[in-house]
Design a protein around this motif. Sequence first.
Motif, PDB file in Angstrom:
ATOM      1  N   ILE A  99       4.490  19.948  41.717  1.00  0.00           N
ATOM      2  CA  ILE A  99       5.832  20.985  42.434  1.00  0.00           C
ATOM      3  C   ILE A  99       4.804  21.555  41.392  1.00  0.00           C
ATOM      4  O   ILE A  99       4.508  22.613  42.439  1.00  0.00           O
ATOM      5  CB  ILE A  99       7.041  20.696  42.094  1.00  0.00           C
ATOM      6  CG1 ILE A  99       7.712  19.447  42.907  1.00  0.00           C
ATOM      7  CG2 ILE A  99       7.643  21.615  42.240  1.00  0.00           C
ATOM      8  CD1 ILE A  99       9.414  19.098  41.902  1.00  0.00           C
ATOM      9  N   ALA A 100       4.298  21.792  39.838  1.00  0.00           N
ATOM     10  CA  ALA A 100       4.337  22.812  39.319  1.00  0.00           C
ATOM     11  C   ALA A 100       2.932  23.260  40.086  1.00  0.00           C
ATOM     12  O   ALA A 100       2.252  24.377  39.989  1.00  0.00           O
ATOM     13  CB  ALA A 100       4.327  22.935  37.609  1.00  0.00           C
ATOM     14  N   GLY A 101       1.907  21.890  40.628  1.00  0.00           N
ATOM     15  CA  GLY A 101       0.543  22.649  40.565  1.00  0.00           C
ATOM     16  C   GLY A 101       0.274  23.351  41.715  1.00  0.00           C
ATOM     17  O   GLY A 101      -0.693  23.905  42.217  1.00  0.00           O
ATOM     18  N   ALA A 102       1.723  22.448  43.050  1.00  0.00           N
ATOM     19  CA  ALA A 102       1.568  23.405  44.133  1.00  0.00           C
ATOM     20  C   ALA A 102       1.836  24.581  43.947  1.00  0.00           C
ATOM     21  O   ALA A 102       0.736  25.582  44.864  1.00  0.00           O
ATOM     22  CB  ALA A 102       2.732  22.373  44.849  1.00  0.00           C
ATOM     23  N   VAL A 103       2.516  24.565  43.706  1.00  0.00           N
ATOM     24  CA  VAL A 103       3.364  26.495  43.481  1.00  0.00           C
ATOM     25  C   VAL A 103       2.328  27.596  42.369  1.00  0.00           C
ATOM     26  O   VAL A 103       1.852  28.468  43.085  1.00  0.00           O
ATOM     27  CB  VAL A 103       5.097  26.985  42.437  1.00  0.00           C
ATOM     28  CG1 VAL A 103       5.255  27.922  42.348  1.00  0.00           C
ATOM     29  CG2 VAL A 103       5.712  25.425  43.373  1.00  0.00           C
ATOM     30  N   ALA A 209      -2.272  21.289  42.998  1.00  0.00           N
ATOM     31  CA  ALA A 209      -2.924  22.199  43.764  1.00  0.00           C
ATOM     32  C   ALA A 209      -3.835  21.900  44.729  1.00  0.00           C
ATOM     33  O   ALA A 209      -4.712  22.817  45.560  1.00  0.00           O
ATOM     34  CB  ALA A 209      -3.833  22.186  42.748  1.00  0.00           C
ATOM     35  N   ILE A 210      -4.097  20.643  44.793  1.00  0.00           N
ATOM     36  CA  ILE A 210      -5.216  19.690  45.610  1.00  0.00           C
ATOM     37  C   ILE A 210      -4.692  20.223  47.252  1.00  0.00           C
ATOM     38  O   ILE A 210      -5.272  20.472  47.916  1.00  0.00           O
ATOM     39  CB  ILE A 210      -6.025  18.787  45.441  1.00  0.00           C
ATOM     40  CG1 ILE A 210      -7.067  18.677  43.930  1.00  0.00           C
ATOM     41  CG2 ILE A 210      -6.799  17.845  46.951  1.00  0.00           C
ATOM     42  CD1 ILE A 210      -7.301  17.748  44.047  1.00  0.00           C
ATOM     43  N   ALA A 211      -3.202  19.481  46.934  1.00  0.00           N
ATOM     44  CA  ALA A 211      -2.630  19.369  47.836  1.00  0.00           C
ATOM     45  C   ALA A 211      -2.928  20.422  48.598  1.00  0.00           C
ATOM     46  O   ALA A 211      -2.669  21.582  50.224  1.00  0.00           O
ATOM     47  CB  ALA A 211      -1.108  18.122  47.996  1.00  0.00           C
ATOM     48  N   SER A 212      -2.216  21.430  47.781  1.00  0.00           N
ATOM     49  CA  SER A 212      -1.806  23.225  48.478  1.00  0.00           C
ATOM     50  C   SER A 212      -2.648  23.816  48.976  1.00  0.00           C
ATOM     51  O   SER A 212      -2.634  24.438  49.917  1.00  0.00           O
ATOM     52  CB  SER A 212      -0.741  23.566  47.171  1.00  0.00           C
ATOM     53  OG  SER A 212      -1.035  25.100  47.280  1.00  0.00           O
TER      54      SER A 212
END
Length: 492
Positions: A99-103, A209-212
């Motif tokens: 979640i933190a990587g996506a945000v 982060a990649i998914a985001s």
Amino acid sequence: MNERTARKVVLMRAIETADTKHEVLSEDDRLYASRSARELANWQAAEGKSEPSLHHFLQQRADLILKRLAERTPAFSSFLHRRPLMPMVAVLLPLLGFIAGAVLDRIGDPHRVDLLSVPLLLIIGWNLLVYLALIVWALIPSKRTGWASPQLLRRLAVGKNALPRKLPAPLAAGLAQYLTDWSMLSAKLAQLRFGRAVHMAAAAFALGAIASLYARGIVNQYAAGWESTFLDAEQVHTMLSVLFAPALAVFPLQGFSLADIQALRFVQEPSPAGGARWVHLYAATLLLLVVLPRIVLAVVSGVRAGRLARNFPLDLGQPYFRLLADRVGASGPAVLRVVPYSVTVDEARHRGLASVAAMVLGEQAQLMLRPSSPYGEDPKDSLRDARLDDAGVAITAVLFNLAATPERENHGAFLDYLVRSTPRGIAVLLDESSLVERGAAQPGFDTRLEERIALWRQFCNYHKAPATVVNLLQPEKYPLDLGSGLALSTAP
């Protein structure tokens, strides 16, 4: 012995040693547990056509004792059913990391791909720094269990420190000792498991982060570019060439030239095309430099933790276990090695030492009495022929005369040498017999005796060698049974 059995055995030992007056576990309870466990161990040995196993005996005995205590004390039953924190941490950390990587990746303009994206560069740079730190840590010997603090490892290993209410005093003392013992014994295992969770969280952070990046690319058109006050196009091209070299070497991705970098500078009009190329490059780089290495590190930690959990390193050569082994017949006679320092051991005191050995290690225990080390002599010289790492010796005990005054440069140096050189640690015996013979009839002797004992205990504790008082002419004066055996120092 696996981790689950070791945990029960350590808990059983802590309770039995704390319950010296047999308030929560009567002698009948202990004898019944030993007899039943011995029968079960012998039955298992007969089934497997082998000798009785001390591991099986300890497991069965711990199950019987803990079950009986749980039936009598509901608060203790709730303690037994406490859930450890580690399984929850192992799930929550990767989830929070994703979640933190996506945000984090969503901070900034959602309509452009920055070739010098600070969040993505920080993820890569931080992980490369971690890999370097792990290599340095592996090459430099250390007594610590890793970068995690002992307090954190203790919390992960035993949970909260608060004990249930309405526990009998000996049971509460036993549980408190168990929390201390188990947190020390399982520190390495807790470190490996926590390391596995952290590595999985780092991999999940990069995956977030990649998914985001890809998720935003589905609903937005990226405009690729870069800007910098201090870097020119050639420097940026060199830096990105190094950064994306692994991804370009492994995956069939489109490369870039210096002209491409010059054309994408944001001082000009941002290019509405080509954003996908940079998304693929960053995603592939994160996969190669962060996700895959972290998963490999997590797998390595998991394998090591599994091996340690299946073969938990519980030292069964300690006095408590040697006495139980003697009762079940699962081992040969235990050996108490006594190293006198400036003490003459006559025949009567020799018999007293044999009695101490029998009390601590069972009736079949053997006494190994070394020659007395002269006062002031270098311990390396007086113990030159001693095999201090002899696995056949259950306890190595230093014998001091309580009538002497402890001196740091002599008694202290002798203790320090033995503590450093004996893998299983040492015990200290303080013989009061000579002091009592000389001063028992003097007024105020009891007070002076207590002060001298306190002085020696403080001195030995300072040198990491807890002391036990004995009277070798009257061994029964200080009974050393299963619950109050010799205190062993911790080997460095």
